[in-house]
Structure formats: C-alpha cells, structure tokens
Design an enzyme around this catalytic site. Structure first.
Site, PDB file in Angstrom:
ATOM      1  CG  HIS A  14      57.254  24.624  44.571  1.00 33.10           C
ATOM      2  ND1 HIS A  14      58.325  25.459  44.378  1.00 33.10           N
ATOM      3  CD2 HIS A  14      56.908  24.159  43.348  1.00 33.10           C
ATOM      4  CE1 HIS A  14      58.609  25.489  43.082  1.00 33.10           C
ATOM      5  NE2 HIS A  14      57.773  24.716  42.438  1.00 33.10           N
ATOM      6  CG  ASP A  44      53.495  18.955  39.610  1.00 31.09           C
ATOM      7  OD1 ASP A  44      53.475  19.013  38.381  1.00 31.09           O
ATOM      8  OD2 ASP A  44      54.445  19.335  40.291  1.00 31.09           O
TER       9      ASP A  44
HETATM   10  N1  ACO Z   1      54.165  15.415  52.285  1.00 31.48           N
HETATM   11  C1  ACO Z   1      54.457  15.352  53.629  1.00 31.48           C
HETATM   12  N2  ACO Z   1      55.421  16.069  54.215  1.00 31.48           N
HETATM   13  C2  ACO Z   1      56.167  16.868  53.434  1.00 31.48           C
HETATM   14  C3  ACO Z   1      55.931  16.984  52.041  1.00 31.48           C
HETATM   15  C4  ACO Z   1      54.880  16.231  51.475  1.00 31.48           C
HETATM   16  N3  ACO Z   1      54.604  16.313  50.167  1.00 31.48           N
HETATM   17  N4  ACO Z   1      56.809  17.856  51.508  1.00 31.48           N
HETATM   18  C5  ACO Z   1      57.585  18.283  52.518  1.00 31.48           C
HETATM   19  N5  ACO Z   1      57.198  17.682  53.690  1.00 31.48           N
HETATM   20  C6  ACO Z   1      57.743  17.942  55.028  1.00 31.48           C
HETATM   21  C7  ACO Z   1      59.111  17.302  55.208  1.00 31.48           C
HETATM   22  O1  ACO Z   1      58.995  15.995  55.751  1.00 31.48           O
HETATM   23  C8  ACO Z   1      59.754  18.271  56.187  1.00 31.48           C
HETATM   24  O2  ACO Z   1      59.196  18.029  57.455  1.00 31.48           O
HETATM   25  P1  ACO Z   1      60.122  18.271  58.805  1.00 31.48           P
HETATM   26  O3  ACO Z   1      60.402  19.749  58.808  1.00 31.48           O
HETATM   27  O4  ACO Z   1      59.254  17.828  59.933  1.00 31.48           O
HETATM   28  O5  ACO Z   1      61.354  17.436  58.609  1.00 31.48           O
HETATM   29  C9  ACO Z   1      59.226  19.642  55.733  1.00 31.48           C
HETATM   30  O6  ACO Z   1      57.940  19.365  55.122  1.00 31.48           O
HETATM   31  C10 ACO Z   1      60.140  20.367  54.707  1.00 31.48           C
HETATM   32  O7  ACO Z   1      60.420  19.448  53.651  1.00 31.48           O
HETATM   33  P2  ACO Z   1      61.661  19.583  52.650  1.00 31.48           P
HETATM   34  O8  ACO Z   1      61.883  18.267  51.990  1.00 31.48           O
HETATM   35  O9  ACO Z   1      62.816  20.207  53.373  1.00 31.48           O
HETATM   36  O10 ACO Z   1      61.124  20.634  51.605  1.00 31.48           O
HETATM   37  P3  ACO Z   1      61.758  20.950  50.190  1.00 31.48           P
HETATM   38  O11 ACO Z   1      61.419  22.368  49.913  1.00 31.48           O
HETATM   39  O12 ACO Z   1      63.182  20.559  50.119  1.00 31.48           O
HETATM   40  O13 ACO Z   1      60.960  19.961  49.205  1.00 31.48           O
HETATM   41  C11 ACO Z   1      59.483  19.112  47.563  1.00 31.48           C
HETATM   42  C12 ACO Z   1      60.097  20.371  48.227  1.00 31.48           C
HETATM   43  C13 ACO Z   1      60.589  18.208  46.988  1.00 31.48           C
HETATM   44  C14 ACO Z   1      58.588  19.571  46.414  1.00 31.48           C
HETATM   45  C15 ACO Z   1      58.674  18.349  48.635  1.00 31.48           C
HETATM   46  O14 ACO Z   1      57.683  19.188  49.197  1.00 31.48           O
HETATM   47  C16 ACO Z   1      58.030  17.075  48.072  1.00 31.48           C
HETATM   48  O15 ACO Z   1      58.675  16.026  48.061  1.00 31.48           O
HETATM   49  N6  ACO Z   1      56.743  17.148  47.600  1.00 31.48           N
HETATM   50  C17 ACO Z   1      56.090  16.017  47.002  1.00 31.48           C
HETATM   51  C18 ACO Z   1      56.504  15.856  45.551  1.00 31.48           C
HETATM   52  C19 ACO Z   1      55.914  16.929  44.637  1.00 31.48           C
HETATM   53  O16 ACO Z   1      54.752  17.272  44.726  1.00 31.48           O
HETATM   54  N7  ACO Z   1      56.777  17.459  43.736  1.00 31.48           N
HETATM   55  C20 ACO Z   1      56.376  18.510  42.792  1.00 31.48           C
HETATM   56  C21 ACO Z   1      57.047  19.788  43.075  1.00 31.48           C
HETATM   57  S1  ACO Z   1      56.376  21.086  42.085  1.00 31.48           S
HETATM   58  C22 ACO Z   1      57.138  21.006  40.558  1.00 31.48           C
HETATM   59  O17 ACO Z   1      58.141  20.388  40.336  1.00 31.48           O
HETATM   60  C23 ACO Z   1      56.501  21.740  39.421  1.00 31.48           C
END
Ligand code: ACO
Length: 425
Positions: A307, A364
């Site tokens: 998140h 979610d």
């Molecule tokens: N699966 C695997 N790896 C992940 C995931 C995931 N779901 N989410 C983040 N990571 C990893 C990234 O690859 C990154 O790794 P690194 O540090 O080695 O490069 C690290 O975790 C940080 O990721 P960011 O993208 O910088 O995190 P951010 O806070 O920007 O993203 C987000 C948040 C968009 C929700 C992301 O976690 C994601 O894409 N999740 C999956 C989609 C999802 O579930 N969305 C719903 C959000 S909740 C809502 O809207 C109510």
C-alpha cells in the site's frame, strides 16, 4: 514565536521563509502557498506524495502505525460496534447518530432509493456486455439531468438533499446496471429491507423466487461498504475535490470520482486479486508465482499486497481478515481459489521479501475474497467500492463547499518539451 522553515538557494545565498502549520494529529505541514511569489520557482512532487492539498477534519490515517480514524473514531471501534449507515451519517454530520437520528436517516435514504423511470432507457441503450462501472458512471452523470430541481449549490438544504439522493440512488443504479448487463429482470428496491440487505436483494432476487439472504452475508457486505467509506485524499477523492473546485455540480464530481476509482491501482485492485488467483489456478502453482513476484527482472506483482500509505498492516485489512474467516466458516465454502489465497497469505506473512518491504495483505485482498464468497461477479467489485466510498466523496465535497473560499485546483509543471521551434515550410 512563529514556527517557520528557512530555505536557502545555494546558487545565490538568498533565503526564504515559510510558515509551519500544525494539524491536530499527523506530520506538520510547510505552507508553500507563497513559494512561487517568493522564489519564482515551483515545487516538484510527482503524484503529490509530500503535498497536503487541503485542510480536512473527516479522516485521519497514520500509515506507519496502521491507524485509520473517521471524525476521531478508530475504524476498529466503528467496525465492531456500528453499521455502514452509522459511518455514512458520521462522515456527513460530524457526529454518530443517536437511535432516532439513525432511524430517520435510514428512512430518508429508503425514500430516495428509487430512480426516475426515464433512466431505464439509458440502461437499455448500453450493449449487453458493458462493464457495470461504465454504466454506473454514465448514469450518475445523468442524475443531474433527471433531478434538476436541486441545483442551487449555494443552499445547504439543497446540497444536503442532493447528498442523500446520491447515497440512496447509487446502489439502485449499481444493481440495475448489473441486471441489465446479464439480461436479468430488474428488481426494484424493497423498502422493508435495510440499506445493505436491499442491495444484495436487488442483485440476487428473481420476481418468481424467494431469495435467501443470510445475516452473515449482509454483515460481511455491510463491513466491506463501511471499510471503504472514506480514506482521506486518495486519487478518487482528490478527483472529486478537483472537479468540485471548478464549482461543477456534485453529480459531475461524483461521476468523475467513479472514473478515477476504476483503475487497477485504486478501486480495480480487488477485481485484480481474484483475476490473479484465477490465473494461478491451483495451490501447487503458488510457489512459482511468489518467485515471479520476488524476481527483480519480472514486472509481475502480487495483487492485494502493499500500500502506498500503510507500511504496516492496513487496519481495514485486519477487520476484513476476521470477517472473511467468519463468513467462510459460516457459509462453509472451500474452493481451490480460497486454498490459493490462504497459501499466498501465509507465505507473504512469513517470507523475508514481503516482510522487509512491509508488503502486507491489503484491504483489496480480503474484500476480493469476501465478494467472491458472496457470489458477486468480478466486474461488480469496483462498483461495490463506489457504493461504500460515496458518503466519503460527498462529505469531502461538502467540506470543500463549506470552506471560506474555494481555490481552483491548478497544479504547475516542470516543462521538459521543445523550445522555440521554427516551423518548416
Ligand atoms: N508484489 C511484489 N512486490 C511488490 C509489491 C507486490 N504487490 N508491491 C510492492 N512491491 C515491491 C516493489 O517491487 C519494490 O521492491 P524493491 O524495493 O526491491 O524495488 C518495493 O516493494 C516497494 O514498491 P513500490 O512500488 O515503491 O511501493 P508503492 O508504495 O509505490 O506501491 C502499490 C504501492 C502500488 C499498492 C504496490 O504495492 C502494488 O502495486 N500493489 C499491488 C496492487 C494492489 O494491491 N493495489 C491496491 C492498493 S490498496 C487500495 O488502493 C485500496
């Protein structure tokens, strides 16, 4: 002494001073509204990750501690003791309702739950496979044409009437758009039923068949609605406020919010969770997908994990996890999809990759499983989110409206395009 922060421009040694504002909770905020007039520069903040765009007293989130409060009440307390309508009332009116206020609110919503028969032609005009979000967004926009008697948005009685209408009519529009997309007979609202029960009834019922709605199913859906009711300045709420800042009518603002919510990075995520579980197919395939999620060279992400704001267990996910377990044990399902979900959850909660990056199951993940267990089709998941979020959007719109003056939302940019080109003859 006034709290300020001083900025020094290293290029010429000039200093600029900005006030520090304090909220009642949360980080202090540097007031940069005079930034351009003082410095001649803009600030750069892609996705507004460090920018507070308004003052608000509706919802508070501490993403590090994993806290969420509405009007000062913790979400765990509200989920345990109150219903979705209590929370909707709280968001709109700043206080929880007493017994009479609750009854009256429920009654007033029921009275407004029918929609103008002329709107049936709108549903009819859509192709049968239209996504319910497309139909919902268009129909909410159309409300301003069918309900044009309350358009003076400077009159609180009129905009509060409009707020009640939107909250009451969106579930009906949502259910109708689903029934039309499947070619099922339309089921009108049943005023003997509560808000959430009535929505499930309009989704599932047939004119010739008694529909059995289990109390645990109604409670589970009510909890999903409640946990989506507001989440401060997320993408869709910011959209509602941005459109509202132009003095557009609230129906137009809410329709825009619905559009913003549709994407997979926001309200489309729980649909994405189920589609991904379906793609994984069997519990034996889980390890392969976990390996892909951890692979730096693979763009695959585990849907329903992580998140932007919560770097701890999302407090809504905590509540929904419990609700999910209760629902599944009471209705007694054990599908392959559920086995896959359980295996992923267990691995993600213990695997170093997910722990070190604070990638907890988010709201979610569990809402997707709950909605699937309730037999709600995937394409309706974002629509359910809309029903839950509507009181939040409306309350944020009212808050914007009731501020001293509305400032049109108009960010600036860092221009990186061509300059002064000469046209070729
Ligand atoms: N699966 C695997 N790896 C992940 C995931 C995931 N779901 N989410 C983040 N990571 C990893 C990234 O690859 C990154 O790794 P690194 O540090 O080695 O490069 C690290 O975790 C940080 O990721 P960011 O993208 O910088 O995190 P951010 O806070 O920007 O993203 C987000 C948040 C968009 C929700 C992301 O976690 C994601 O894409 N999740 C999956 C989609 C999802 O579930 N969305 C719903 C959000 S909740 C809502 O809207 C109510």
């Amino acid at each position: 002494m006034k709290n300020t922060v001083t900025l020094t421009d290293n290029r010429n040694g000039k200093t600029y001073e900005f006030d520090i504002l304090n909220g009642t909770m949360g980080p202090d905020v540097i007031d940069i509204s005079t930034f351009f007039s003082q410095t001649g520069m803009f600030t750069f903040d892609r996705g507004y990750t460090s920018t507070a765009m308004c003052r608000s007293s509706i919802t508070y989130i501490d993403g590090v501690k994993g806290e969420l409060m509405h009007r000062g009440y913790d979400i765990a307390y509200l989920a345990k003791n109150k219903s979705f309508l209590d929370v909707a009332y709280l968001l709109l009116n700043k206080e929880l309702p007493n017994e009479d206020e609750y009854k009256n609110f429920k009654q007033e919503l029921k009275k407004r739950s029918y929609i103008h028969e002329g709107m049936m032609k709108i549903f009819d005009a859509f192709p049968s496979k239209a996504h319910p979000m497309a139909v919902l967004q268009a129909s909410v926009s159309a409300l301003s044409a069918f309900y044009s008697d309350h358009l003076n948005m400077d009159n609180p009685d009129e905009y509060r009437e409009m707020a009640m209408r939107i909250i009451a009519k969106i579930p009906t529009i949502a259910a109708f758009s689903y029934r039309f997309s499947r070619g099922y007979p339309i089921i009108y609202p049943n005023l003997d039923r509560g808000f959430t029960e009535n929505f499930l009834y309009m989704l599932r019922s047939y004119p010739y068949e008694h529909v059995d709605l289990k109390p645990i199913e109604v409670k589970a859906l009510d909890t999903v609605f409640m946990l989506h009711a507001d989440h401060e300045q997320n993408a869709s709420t910011t959209t509602v406020r941005a459109v509202g800042s132009t003095h557009a009518h609230p129906y137009a603002c809410i329709a825009a919010g619905i559009g913003a919510l549709w994407g997979w990075a926001h309200g489309g995520a729980n649909e994405g969770v189920i589609r991904q579980l379906e793609e994984i197919g069997t519990a034996d395939n889980v390890d392969k997908y976990i390996a892909r999620a951890k692979d730096k060279n693979d763009s695959f992400r585990l849907m329903g994990f992580g998140h932007r704001v919560y770097k701890n267990f999302d407090p809504r996910a905590k509540v929904l996890k419990k609700m999910c377990d209760e629902l599944i044990s009471q209705i007694g399902i054990n599908t392959e999809l559920l086995k896959i979900a359980r295996k992923i959850e267990q691995i993600a909660l213990t695997d170093e990759y997910f722990i070190s990056r604070n990638l907890y199951p988010n709201v979610d993940f569990y809402s997707g499983i709950i909605l699937k267990a309730l037999g709600i089709p995937n394409e309706m998941f974002a629509v359910i989110f809309v029903i839950g979020r509507t009181p939040g959007w409306i309350s944020q719109w009212i808050e914007l409206k009731e501020q001293d003056s509305i400032k049109i939302v108009r960010p600036r940019q860092l221009y990186v395009g061509e300059k002064n080109r000469t046209p070729h003859e």
